[in-house]
Scaffold this motif. Structure first.
Motif, PDB file in Angstrom:
ATOM      1  N   TYR A  38     -18.965   6.825  -8.311  1.00  0.00           N
ATOM      2  CA  TYR A  38     -19.417   5.388  -8.555  1.00  0.00           C
ATOM      3  C   TYR A  38     -19.656   5.124  -9.885  1.00  0.00           C
ATOM      4  CZ  TYR A  38     -18.784   5.833  -3.547  1.00  0.00           C
ATOM      5  OH  TYR A  38     -18.381   6.172  -2.323  1.00  0.00           O
ATOM      6  N   PHE A  39     -20.073   6.055 -10.631  1.00  0.00           N
ATOM      7  CA  PHE A  39     -20.667   5.613 -12.030  1.00  0.00           C
ATOM      8  C   PHE A  39     -20.333   6.777 -13.325  1.00  0.00           C
ATOM      9  CE2 PHE A  39     -23.632   3.945  -9.159  1.00  0.00           C
ATOM     10  CZ  PHE A  39     -23.971   2.813  -9.622  1.00  0.00           C
ATOM     11  N   SER A  40     -18.928   7.677 -12.953  1.00  0.00           N
ATOM     12  CA  SER A  40     -18.444   8.324 -13.709  1.00  0.00           C
ATOM     13  C   SER A  40     -18.104   7.660 -15.000  1.00  0.00           C
ATOM     14  CB  SER A  40     -17.511   9.382 -13.156  1.00  0.00           C
ATOM     15  OG  SER A  40     -16.335   8.622 -12.683  1.00  0.00           O
ATOM     16  N   SER A  41     -17.799   8.339 -16.057  1.00  0.00           N
ATOM     17  CA  SER A  41     -17.283   7.571 -17.406  1.00  0.00           C
ATOM     18  C   SER A  41     -15.788   8.071 -17.258  1.00  0.00           C
ATOM     19  CB  SER A  41     -17.916   8.205 -18.548  1.00  0.00           C
ATOM     20  OG  SER A  41     -17.838   9.530 -18.825  1.00  0.00           O
ATOM     21  N   PRO A  42     -14.983   7.037 -18.096  1.00  0.00           N
ATOM     22  CA  PRO A  42     -13.449   7.381 -17.885  1.00  0.00           C
ATOM     23  C   PRO A  42     -13.281   8.678 -18.506  1.00  0.00           C
ATOM     24  CG  PRO A  42     -14.213   5.098 -18.496  1.00  0.00           C
ATOM     25  CD  PRO A  42     -15.388   5.828 -18.713  1.00  0.00           C
ATOM     26  N   GLU A  43     -14.004   9.226 -19.423  1.00  0.00           N
ATOM     27  CA  GLU A  43     -13.589  10.505 -20.041  1.00  0.00           C
ATOM     28  C   GLU A  43     -13.298  11.706 -19.107  1.00  0.00           C
ATOM     29  OE1 GLU A  43     -15.078   7.781 -23.041  1.00  0.00           O
ATOM     30  OE2 GLU A  43     -16.226   8.438 -21.209  1.00  0.00           O
ATOM     31  N   SER A  44     -14.273  11.594 -17.883  1.00  0.00           N
ATOM     32  CA  SER A  44     -14.041  12.440 -16.963  1.00  0.00           C
ATOM     33  C   SER A  44     -12.987  12.351 -15.827  1.00  0.00           C
ATOM     34  CB  SER A  44     -15.556  12.435 -16.170  1.00  0.00           C
ATOM     35  OG  SER A  44     -15.943  11.336 -15.437  1.00  0.00           O
ATOM     36  N   TRP A  45     -12.248  11.059 -15.810  1.00  0.00           N
ATOM     37  CA  TRP A  45     -11.242  11.018 -14.819  1.00  0.00           C
ATOM     38  C   TRP A  45     -10.296  11.885 -15.202  1.00  0.00           C
ATOM     39  CZ3 TRP A  45     -11.744   4.704 -15.338  1.00  0.00           C
ATOM     40  CH2 TRP A  45     -12.941   4.392 -15.052  1.00  0.00           C
ATOM     41  N   ALA A  46      -9.325  11.938 -13.995  1.00  0.00           N
ATOM     42  CA  ALA A  46      -8.271  12.759 -14.088  1.00  0.00           C
ATOM     43  C   ALA A  46      -7.123  11.754 -14.559  1.00  0.00           C
ATOM     44  CB  ALA A  46      -7.591  12.907 -12.573  1.00  0.00           C
ATOM     45  N   PRO A  47      -6.204  12.403 -15.367  1.00  0.00           N
ATOM     46  CA  PRO A  47      -5.064  11.573 -16.083  1.00  0.00           C
ATOM     47  C   PRO A  47      -4.250  10.692 -15.040  1.00  0.00           C
ATOM     48  CG  PRO A  47      -4.909  13.841 -16.840  1.00  0.00           C
ATOM     49  CD  PRO A  47      -6.232  13.801 -15.697  1.00  0.00           C
TER      50      PRO A  47
ATOM     51  N   GLY B 270     -16.789  -1.124  -5.182  1.00  0.00           N
ATOM     52  CA  GLY B 270     -18.115  -0.387  -5.279  1.00  0.00           C
ATOM     53  C   GLY B 270     -19.120  -0.845  -6.428  1.00  0.00           C
ATOM     54  N   ALA B 271     -19.500   0.149  -7.344  1.00  0.00           N
ATOM     55  CA  ALA B 271     -20.221  -0.493  -8.381  1.00  0.00           C
ATOM     56  C   ALA B 271     -19.355  -0.878  -9.531  1.00  0.00           C
ATOM     57  CB  ALA B 271     -21.103   0.992  -8.947  1.00  0.00           C
ATOM     58  N   GLY B 272     -18.412  -1.174  -9.501  1.00  0.00           N
ATOM     59  CA  GLY B 272     -17.406  -1.627 -10.548  1.00  0.00           C
ATOM     60  C   GLY B 272     -16.792  -0.756 -11.571  1.00  0.00           C
ATOM     61  N   LYS B 273     -16.798   0.513 -11.609  1.00  0.00           N
ATOM     62  CA  LYS B 273     -16.295   1.277 -12.656  1.00  0.00           C
ATOM     63  C   LYS B 273     -15.007   0.876 -13.031  1.00  0.00           C
ATOM     64  CE  LYS B 273     -14.745   5.401 -10.206  1.00  0.00           C
ATOM     65  NZ  LYS B 273     -14.991   6.972 -10.001  1.00  0.00           N
ATOM     66  N   HIS B 274     -13.834   0.518 -12.032  1.00  0.00           N
ATOM     67  CA  HIS B 274     -12.589   0.222 -12.733  1.00  0.00           C
ATOM     68  C   HIS B 274     -12.811  -1.135 -13.266  1.00  0.00           C
ATOM     69  CE1 HIS B 274     -11.523   3.452  -9.520  1.00  0.00           C
ATOM     70  NE2 HIS B 274     -11.324   3.998 -10.793  1.00  0.00           N
ATOM     71  N   LEU B 275     -13.550  -2.136 -12.609  1.00  0.00           N
ATOM     72  CA  LEU B 275     -13.782  -3.474 -13.240  1.00  0.00           C
ATOM     73  C   LEU B 275     -14.067  -3.459 -14.743  1.00  0.00           C
ATOM     74  CD1 LEU B 275     -15.577  -5.197 -10.387  1.00  0.00           C
ATOM     75  CD2 LEU B 275     -13.050  -5.546 -10.938  1.00  0.00           C
ATOM     76  N   LEU B 276     -15.050  -2.423 -15.044  1.00  0.00           N
ATOM     77  CA  LEU B 276     -15.274  -2.458 -16.384  1.00  0.00           C
ATOM     78  C   LEU B 276     -14.414  -1.522 -17.217  1.00  0.00           C
ATOM     79  CD1 LEU B 276     -19.078  -1.093 -15.564  1.00  0.00           C
ATOM     80  CD2 LEU B 276     -18.366  -3.265 -16.627  1.00  0.00           C
ATOM     81  N   TRP B 277     -13.471  -0.634 -16.812  1.00  0.00           N
ATOM     82  CA  TRP B 277     -12.507  -0.049 -17.536  1.00  0.00           C
ATOM     83  C   TRP B 277     -11.437  -1.263 -17.946  1.00  0.00           C
ATOM     84  CZ3 TRP B 277      -7.291   0.752 -17.659  1.00  0.00           C
ATOM     85  CH2 TRP B 277      -6.854   1.880 -18.306  1.00  0.00           C
ATOM     86  N   TRP B 278     -10.966  -2.108 -17.033  1.00  0.00           N
ATOM     87  CA  TRP B 278     -10.061  -2.942 -17.177  1.00  0.00           C
ATOM     88  C   TRP B 278     -10.800  -4.193 -18.044  1.00  0.00           C
ATOM     89  CZ3 TRP B 278      -9.446  -2.658 -11.538  1.00  0.00           C
ATOM     90  CH2 TRP B 278      -8.365  -2.006 -11.032  1.00  0.00           C
ATOM     91  N   ASP B 279     -12.065  -4.497 -18.179  1.00  0.00           N
ATOM     92  CA  ASP B 279     -12.471  -5.611 -19.080  1.00  0.00           C
ATOM     93  C   ASP B 279     -12.775  -4.960 -20.419  1.00  0.00           C
ATOM     94  OD1 ASP B 279     -14.320  -7.825 -19.418  1.00  0.00           O
ATOM     95  OD2 ASP B 279     -15.868  -6.063 -19.753  1.00  0.00           O
ATOM     96  N   GLU B 280     -12.682  -3.861 -20.562  1.00  0.00           N
ATOM     97  CA  GLU B 280     -12.802  -3.354 -21.955  1.00  0.00           C
ATOM     98  C   GLU B 280     -11.481  -3.364 -22.800  1.00  0.00           C
ATOM     99  OE1 GLU B 280     -13.808   1.055 -21.981  1.00  0.00           O
ATOM    100  OE2 GLU B 280     -16.100   0.309 -22.124  1.00  0.00           O
TER     101      GLU B 280
ATOM    102  N   LEU C 270      -4.333   3.098 -13.591  1.00  0.00           N
ATOM    103  CA  LEU C 270      -4.951   1.772 -13.877  1.00  0.00           C
ATOM    104  C   LEU C 270      -4.140   1.194 -14.893  1.00  0.00           C
ATOM    105  CD1 LEU C 270      -8.682   3.451 -14.250  1.00  0.00           C
ATOM    106  CD2 LEU C 270      -7.893   1.913 -12.278  1.00  0.00           C
ATOM    107  N   ASP C 271      -3.613   1.806 -15.787  1.00  0.00           N
ATOM    108  CA  ASP C 271      -2.765   1.289 -16.876  1.00  0.00           C
ATOM    109  C   ASP C 271      -1.513   0.790 -16.220  1.00  0.00           C
ATOM    110  OD1 ASP C 271      -3.535   1.509 -19.533  1.00  0.00           O
ATOM    111  OD2 ASP C 271      -3.247   3.549 -19.793  1.00  0.00           O
ATOM    112  N   ARG C 272      -0.916   1.366 -15.400  1.00  0.00           N
ATOM    113  CA  ARG C 272       0.142   0.735 -14.531  1.00  0.00           C
ATOM    114  C   ARG C 272      -0.046  -0.620 -13.969  1.00  0.00           C
ATOM    115  NH1 ARG C 272       2.953   5.049 -13.712  1.00  0.00           N
ATOM    116  NH2 ARG C 272       1.751   5.620 -11.482  1.00  0.00           N
ATOM    117  N   VAL C 273      -1.234  -0.656 -13.069  1.00  0.00           N
ATOM    118  CA  VAL C 273      -1.694  -1.824 -12.664  1.00  0.00           C
ATOM    119  C   VAL C 273      -2.060  -2.919 -13.472  1.00  0.00           C
ATOM    120  CG1 VAL C 273      -3.656  -2.830 -10.924  1.00  0.00           C
ATOM    121  CG2 VAL C 273      -2.499  -0.417 -10.483  1.00  0.00           C
ATOM    122  N   ALA C 274      -2.546  -2.412 -14.516  1.00  0.00           N
ATOM    123  CA  ALA C 274      -3.239  -3.623 -15.388  1.00  0.00           C
ATOM    124  C   ALA C 274      -1.870  -4.622 -16.084  1.00  0.00           C
ATOM    125  CB  ALA C 274      -3.609  -2.952 -16.873  1.00  0.00           C
TER     126      ALA C 274
END
Length: 280
Positions: A50-59, A80-90, A65-69
């Motif tokens: 729930y708190f992993s950084s994008p650098e650790s995510w699978a390609p 959950g704790a909003g990790k994908h929300l923060l990725w899109w926000d950036e 996430l890019d396609r949905v954007a």
């Protein structure tokens, strides 16, 4: 975290071990989350899940996430704790989170507020996160046709507990998306699971199985150890083919199937009005 229709007992109906674990981790407070199925216990891996950084995510995760954007605004179901929300926000992508856990919602809001404050202090353009709502994924607190995409990963679609239940959930996702809507869901393919998969329950039907477990969060309060025990969660596990069956009678057709790792996990990208068949 998302709602389950498994009829929790009165004593566990209001329990929120996962949300409490997220908030504790966010605030750097002690506690341990575990998954339990009888005597089989696994660590909840709150930081990793729930708190992993994008650098650790699978390609494959980043690709989705890019396609949905491309179809913003996005509704992140079970945020959950909003990790994908923060990725899109950036990336300046408008996204709304919804979660059945009020404590998870509080956690995601706190994290998003920190990010928003940082953006304001830097005079950055403010678009990003559109809010985090408490709500049941079977009855989403979102207006009809309000979003372009639904992102519902974490295998919560299995909480429909049957193909008919999943079909009802997909209809709700169709309701909140516009006419060109996209949805991304995920599950585990029973044919590719190992025998030690937590909570596994077999089924005689091909491409179908079940998973049952509950969550516990243990923490110390005023010198006393307290254990928050959640209700039993019951998931339907199904192959991509069986999940495609659940789209029959809904506006969705399968656009893409992606195998994300070696443990049977996959994601399914659905689109409204696509009749060209899935791509691998």
């Amino acid at each position: 975290m998302t709602a389950d229709r498994s009829g929790p007992s009165e004593s566990t109906a209001a329990a929120d071990p996962l949300g409490l674990a997220m908030l504790a981790h966010h605030r750097d407070e002690p506690g341990q989350l575990v998954y339990r199925d009888g005597t089989d216990v696994r660590d909840g891996n709150v930081a990793e899940f729930y708190f992993s950084s994008p650098e650790s995510w699978a390609p494959a995760t980043v690709t989705v996430l890019d396609r949905v954007a491309e179809r913003e605004p996005i509704l992140d179901v079970g945020c959950g704790a909003g990790k994908h929300l923060l990725w899109w926000d950036e990336r300046g992508v408008e996204a709304i989170g919804v979660d059945v856990s009020p404590t998870a919602v509080r956690t995601a809001r706190e994290r998003c507020e920190v990010r928003s404050t940082a953006r304001r202090s830097g005079d950055a353009a403010e678009r990003g996160v559109g809010g985090v709502l408490a709500g049941d994924m079977f009855d989403l607190p979102v207006a009809t046709g309000a979003v372009g995409a639904v992102h519902a990963v974490g295998t919560q679609i299995g909480l429909g507990r049957s193909l008919a239940g999943i079909r009802d959930l997909l209809r709700e996702f169709a309701r909140v998306t516009d006419d060109a809507g996209v949805a991304v869901v995920d599950n585990y393919d029973p044919a590719r699971l190992d025998d030690d998969f937590l909570g596994y329950r077999s089924d005689p039907r091909e491409g179908i199985a079940h998973r049952c477990f509950h969550l516990e969060f243990v923490r110390e309060t005023n010198g006393e150890q307290r254990r928050e025990v959640g209700p039993t969660l019951q998931f339907l596990l199904c192959s991509p083919g069986r999940l495609r069956e659940a789209t029959v009678g809904t506006p969705w057709t399968t656009a893409r199937v992606s195998r994300t790792d070696e443990d049977g996990h996959y994601s399914l990208e659905l689109r409204k009005g696509n009749r060209d068949g899935p791509t691998k």
